[in-house]
Design an enzyme around this catalytic site. Structure first.
Site: not given
Ligand code: GLY
Ligand code: MN
Ligand code: MN
Length: 423
Positions: A337, A258, A37, A230, A372, A394, A396, A341, A247, A348
């Site tokens: 990737h 992001d 619950d 992820h 990114e 990465r 971004e 986006h 990230d 996203h």
């Molecule tokens: N944090 C998700 C991405 O970079 O797309």
């Molecule tokens: Mn992103």
């Molecule tokens: Mn990201």
């Protein structure tokens, strides 16, 4: 905060795109159970929120478009003293009237009756096809006599693609908080022992500075963990001489940020990390500098693949002719990737990449996208020189397309090696 007049303008823009003799129904998000619950914190459905800014559960927005006239209705949950004692204050019909500039406010208990009445002489029903629950089942059942069901998400997504000044201001605010969090992480990493501790420091800044939530689950991935794209477990140790891929971005008043940075635990990059990092950073900067209205996102994608592949060859991670390697998609193993986006209410953002004829939509003023690029090299990848194994990087940033080019909305978040090391 987005003003009611902007929501009204959005509803007007949406109504223009609707067929005559149609009904559009948008539902609020349903609360989600975590276990037994207990519930997750409530977060409004993005399309519903975009069209009216109402944050409560058990609500619906309805647009009835006739031949000559369009009416908009908001359904809100009834005031209920006992339930409000448990779950918090509800606006109720009377107060909602003062806030929302729609034709009529109803309470949700009258929803079905009203819908039956409105559906009688209509041809089309629009709703969000991605929603699947008993409310959608009910709509389907009540509307079998209509000519057709249509997905409203496409039309709202097309509006959401172009951000207003108010939306950009909220994204900037989110980014100012996220910047502070990443800089604190750069300062603190050396003194902490676990990924989740660093995550807590970052999210503490989000909350302390008024961002109620993260925009997505933070990734704090040390060493080889960064090669899991992820990675959200964040339950490993911070190991000296390794990099941490962070990230993380907050959501401020329903707008996302992001940001990814890759930083050394010890505060100093070692040589192999520096070489790979510098290569990716220069690619990231070059791709950002290309952003301008009229350009295709796929052009950014292919350029990023070409530049990263070149960089991998220069570092001896890939061997051979760049063009041939790209043709054989050899670089995809290390850059699996996309370049970025759309970002907005959702990290996203649910906006189209192609138009109705399946042609790509070029970049246009007011769009916000991430850039990114990243390279991920598994610790057991024997085809790569040993010193690069187990490194995932990465970088971004969040970019606004302007009239003549771009604005890097996350400009101030450190990414130069000397700046990161200085913290
Ligand atoms: N944090 C998700 C991405 O970079 O797309
Ligand atoms: Mn992103
Ligand atoms: Mn990201």
């Amino acid at each position: 905060m987005i003003k009611e007049e902007e929501y009204k303008k959005r509803r007007g823009a949406l109504a223009k795109k609707l067929k005559k003799d149609s009904i559009t129904v948008l539902f609020s998000a349903k609360s989600k159970q975590r276990s037994n619950d207990t519930e997750y914190p409530y977060r409004q459905n993005s399309n519903f929120y975009y069209m009216c800014g109402f944050k409560e559960d058990n609500a619906a927005l309805v647009i009835v478009k006739k031949k000559k006239q369009t009416k908009t209705y908001l359904f809100v949950q009834k005031k209920d003293e006992l339930l409000e004692l448990w779950t918090g204050k509800r606006l109720g019909k009377k107060e909602a009237k003062e806030v929302f500039d729609v034709d009529t406010i109803f309470t949700t208990d009258t929803f079905e009756k009203k819908i039956v009445q409105w559906l009688k002489d209509k041809k089309y029903l629009y709703f969000d096809f991605s929603m699947q629950d008993e409310r959608i089942d009910m709509l389907r059942k009540l509307s079998t006599h209509l000519s057709g069901h249509k997905n409203i998400a496409h039309k709202i997504g097309a509006l959401r693609l172009y951000k207003s000044d108010g939306e950009i201001a909220l994204i900037k605010k989110a980014l100012s908080i996220t910047k502070e969090a990443h800089h604190l992480a750069m300062k603190k990493a050396k003194s902490l022992s676990d990924e989740c501790e660093l995550q807590a420091e970052i999210e503490y800044v989000f909350k302390k500075r008024g961002a109620y939530s993260d925009a997505y689950t933070s990734i704090v991935a040390c060493g080889n963990n960064a090669n899991t794209l992820h990675y959200i477990k964040n339950d490993d140790k911070l190991q000296n001489n390794k990099l941490i891929l962070i990230d993380a971005g907050c959501e401020y008043d329903y707008y996302a940020s992001d940001i990814t940075r890759s930083i050394p635990v010890s505060g100093k990059f070692i040589k192999a990390q520096k070489e790979l990092y510098s290569m990716i950073l220069s690619v990231e900067k070059e791709i950002i500098s290309m952003v301008k209205p009229g350009l295709m996102r796929t052009a950014l994608q292919s350029k990023s693949e070409e530049l990263l592949c070149k960089g991998l060859v220069a570092l001896g991670i890939l061997n051979g002719d760049v063009k041939k390697l790209i043709k054989k998609k050899k670089h995809k193993k290390y850059y699996p990737h996309g370049i970025g986006h759309w970002m907005g209410i959702d990290v996203h953002d649910e906006c189209p990449y192609k138009d109705k004829k399946a042609n790509e939509i070029p970049l246009g003023e007011g769009m916000v996208m991430t850039i990114e690029p990243g390279i991920y090299i598994g610790e057991n990848d024997m085809s790569v020189p040993k010193r690069f194994r187990g490194i995932g990087i990465r970088i971004e940033d969040d970019i606004l397309v302007t009239k003549d080019g771009y604005e890097n909305l996350s400009q101030g978040v450190f990414k130069e090696i000397k700046d990161i090391e200085s913290l």
